[in-house]
Design a protein around this motif. Structure first.
Motif, PDB file in Angstrom:
ATOM      1  N   LYS A 110       6.396   4.562  -3.796  1.00  0.00           N
ATOM      2  CA  LYS A 110       5.007   5.616  -2.887  1.00  0.00           C
ATOM      3  C   LYS A 110       4.841   5.813  -1.988  1.00  0.00           C
ATOM      4  CE  LYS A 110       3.613   2.946  -8.189  1.00  0.00           C
ATOM      5  NZ  LYS A 110       1.521   3.347  -7.601  1.00  0.00           N
ATOM      6  N   ALA A 111       5.642   5.362  -1.259  1.00  0.00           N
ATOM      7  CA  ALA A 111       5.023   5.497   0.248  1.00  0.00           C
ATOM      8  C   ALA A 111       5.121   6.849   0.550  1.00  0.00           C
ATOM      9  CB  ALA A 111       7.002   5.440   1.218  1.00  0.00           C
ATOM     10  N   HIS A 112       4.489   8.077   0.260  1.00  0.00           N
ATOM     11  CA  HIS A 112       4.507   9.079   0.286  1.00  0.00           C
ATOM     12  C   HIS A 112       2.918   8.937  -0.214  1.00  0.00           C
ATOM     13  CE1 HIS A 112       6.054   9.493  -4.175  1.00  0.00           C
ATOM     14  NE2 HIS A 112       4.790  10.477  -3.876  1.00  0.00           N
ATOM     15  N   GLN A 113       2.549   8.360  -1.467  1.00  0.00           N
ATOM     16  CA  GLN A 113       0.905   8.051  -1.143  1.00  0.00           C
ATOM     17  C   GLN A 113       0.278   7.635  -0.168  1.00  0.00           C
ATOM     18  OE1 GLN A 113       0.979   6.259  -5.402  1.00  0.00           O
ATOM     19  NE2 GLN A 113       2.699   8.129  -5.987  1.00  0.00           N
ATOM     20  N   PHE A 114       1.021   7.607   0.510  1.00  0.00           N
ATOM     21  CA  PHE A 114      -0.125   5.435   1.770  1.00  0.00           C
ATOM     22  C   PHE A 114      -0.928   6.517   2.314  1.00  0.00           C
ATOM     23  CE2 PHE A 114      -0.144   3.919   5.603  1.00  0.00           C
ATOM     24  CZ  PHE A 114      -1.412   2.718   4.944  1.00  0.00           C
ATOM     25  N   ASP A 115      -1.611   6.532   2.795  1.00  0.00           N
ATOM     26  CA  ASP A 115      -3.067   7.870   3.446  1.00  0.00           C
ATOM     27  C   ASP A 115      -3.024   6.585   4.452  1.00  0.00           C
ATOM     28  OD1 ASP A 115      -4.656   9.158   4.965  1.00  0.00           O
ATOM     29  OD2 ASP A 115      -5.394   9.926   3.284  1.00  0.00           O
ATOM     30  N   PRO A 116      -2.798   6.807   5.771  1.00  0.00           N
ATOM     31  CA  PRO A 116      -3.146   6.057   6.658  1.00  0.00           C
ATOM     32  C   PRO A 116      -4.500   6.301   7.241  1.00  0.00           C
ATOM     33  CG  PRO A 116      -1.148   8.219   7.862  1.00  0.00           C
ATOM     34  CD  PRO A 116      -2.087   7.679   6.172  1.00  0.00           C
TER      35      PRO A 116
END
Lengths: 181, 213
Positions: free
Chosen positions: A58-64
């Motif tokens: 899910k790394a691509h879903q993380f919004d910093p």
């Protein structure tokens, strides 16, 4: 260490070295937090490993810009723990021979549907305005899931004070968040 | 949609920590998903949890854990079996509930019907959709446990105020109320309930057994 940056590298290039650093930092901490929250060692280990697999996927879903890395990883571990306990409950019922309806397998908890708002900075500032003792009592009660009498013993304060301090901390957090609206 | 009734803060904090039983997690979650104010509160608790995760003493994990995780990542992800979902044309079912199996509608009293939501069996509370006809007066009742109610459509009022779409009502065994449904249309609510309803009066005793799920 900029965890958000490492998650970004996992997302964009499947960076194994970045993932390994995330793994080495977070997996033992997830296990530690799950043990504090009442899991047994086997469950805590399983949740730690599954959480890291989900971090990769899910790394691509993380919004910093919205969630902190640790908060994001916590939400993944929390949802996995909910799933694990539900599956276990279902298995227990099967073992005891009870007839089960077709279970809603992997039903995604509604909380996953929550979209992350744009007010991360506001939330961060609200948390900073809580006193250290208020943060601590919220952490012990809700996140480490310690019973109130145990918190009273650990902090050396009366049970009634634990309850009122939790209530005050909750109300204060709500008030600060509302004020900044 | 103006939401004026929210879950108590400790319930939101338990929700954020994943401590609620399934039916409660569902009802609070659907409220939070539609309520920016409660979303912020839940995110604040998640941030506190993130800080706790950073501070907790690490516990050694299995020596081969990283390799096992990498090999599980590279396995083809298992094909998820799609659960039988409520159909999209089923206008009773809000999007947040489409992943759940929802039972057939059962009439429990004149102008009152419910559809049970199938949960995994954890916990004591049941969840159901409750539909009541416009203008109907619910029977006066008390609870032996707790009742979490989220209005999805329509409205009702009782001693605690007026509840419209998105509003959350928390009732426990101290509350004795007699909700009146608004006239603008049917009222659809998502309810999580522990214990039983205790209907007061003759008609209540008559339908009581049907309301017990």
């Amino acid at each position: 260490m900029d965890w958000a940056d490492l998650i970004g590298r996992v997302a964009s290039g499947g960076d194994r070295e970045a993932f390994k650093r995330l793994f080495e930092h977070f997996a033992p901490r997830i296990k530690g937090l799950m043990l504090k929250a009442g899991c047994n060692a086997e469950e805590a280990e399983e949740i730690a490993q599954s959480t890291m697999i989900a971090v990769w996927r899910k790394a691509h879903q993380f919004d910093p810009a919205t969630a902190g890395a640790a908060a994001w990883i916590f939400t993944i571990a929390r949802n996995l723990r909910i799933d694990l306990f539900r599956r276990r409950m279902r298995a227990d019922r099967l073992e005891t021979g009870l007839e089960l309806p077709d279970a809603p397998d992997q039903a995604e908890p509604a909380d996953i549907l929550i979209s992350r708002g744009q007010d991360a900075a506001r939330i961060a500032s609200a948390i900073q305005q809580l006193s250290a003792e208020q943060s601590l009592v919220v952490r012990l009660s809700f996140i480490e899931e310690r019973p109130h009498p145990e918190i009273a013993r650990a902090l050396g304060i009366p049970l009634g004070t634990v309850k009122s301090r939790i209530r005050l901390a909750m109300n204060r957090l709500r008030d600060i968040l509302d004020e900044e609206a | 949609m103006t939401i004026s009734h929210h879950p108590p803060e400790d319930l939101l904090a338990d929700f954020a920590a994943g401590k609620l039983e399934e039916a409660h997690q569902l009802v609070v979650g659907v409220h939070v998903a539609g309520c920016p104010r409660c979303t912020r509160f839940v995110q604040a608790i998640e941030q506190l949890a993130g800080a706790a995760l950073e501070d907790v003493a690490p516990v050694p994990i299995a020596t081969d854990a990283f390799d096992r995780v990498m090999s599980r990542i590279h396995e083809a992800p298992k094909e998820a079996v799609a659960p039988a979902l409520a159909s999209d044309t089923d206008d009773d079912v809000p999007p947040a509930l489409r992943k759940y199996r929802i039972g057939k509608r059962r009439r429990v009293a004149p102008g009152l019907s419910l559809r049970p939501i199938e949960l995994s069996g954890q916990g004591q509370a049941r969840a159901f959709l409750l539909r009541s006809a416009p203008g109907s007066r619910m029977l006066e009742h008390t609870h032996t446990g707790t009742e979490l109610t989220l209005v999805l459509e329509g409205s009702f009022s009782h001693e605690g105020g007026h509840f419209g779409p998105g509003d959350f009502d928390y009732g426990d065994d101290e509350v004795e109320h007699r909700p009146i449904v608004g006239n603008e249309g049917p009222c659809l609510c998502l309810v999580a309930m522990t214990g039983d309803l205790r209907m007061n009066g003759f008609l209540g005793r008559l339908i009581g057994p049907f309301v017990r799920l």
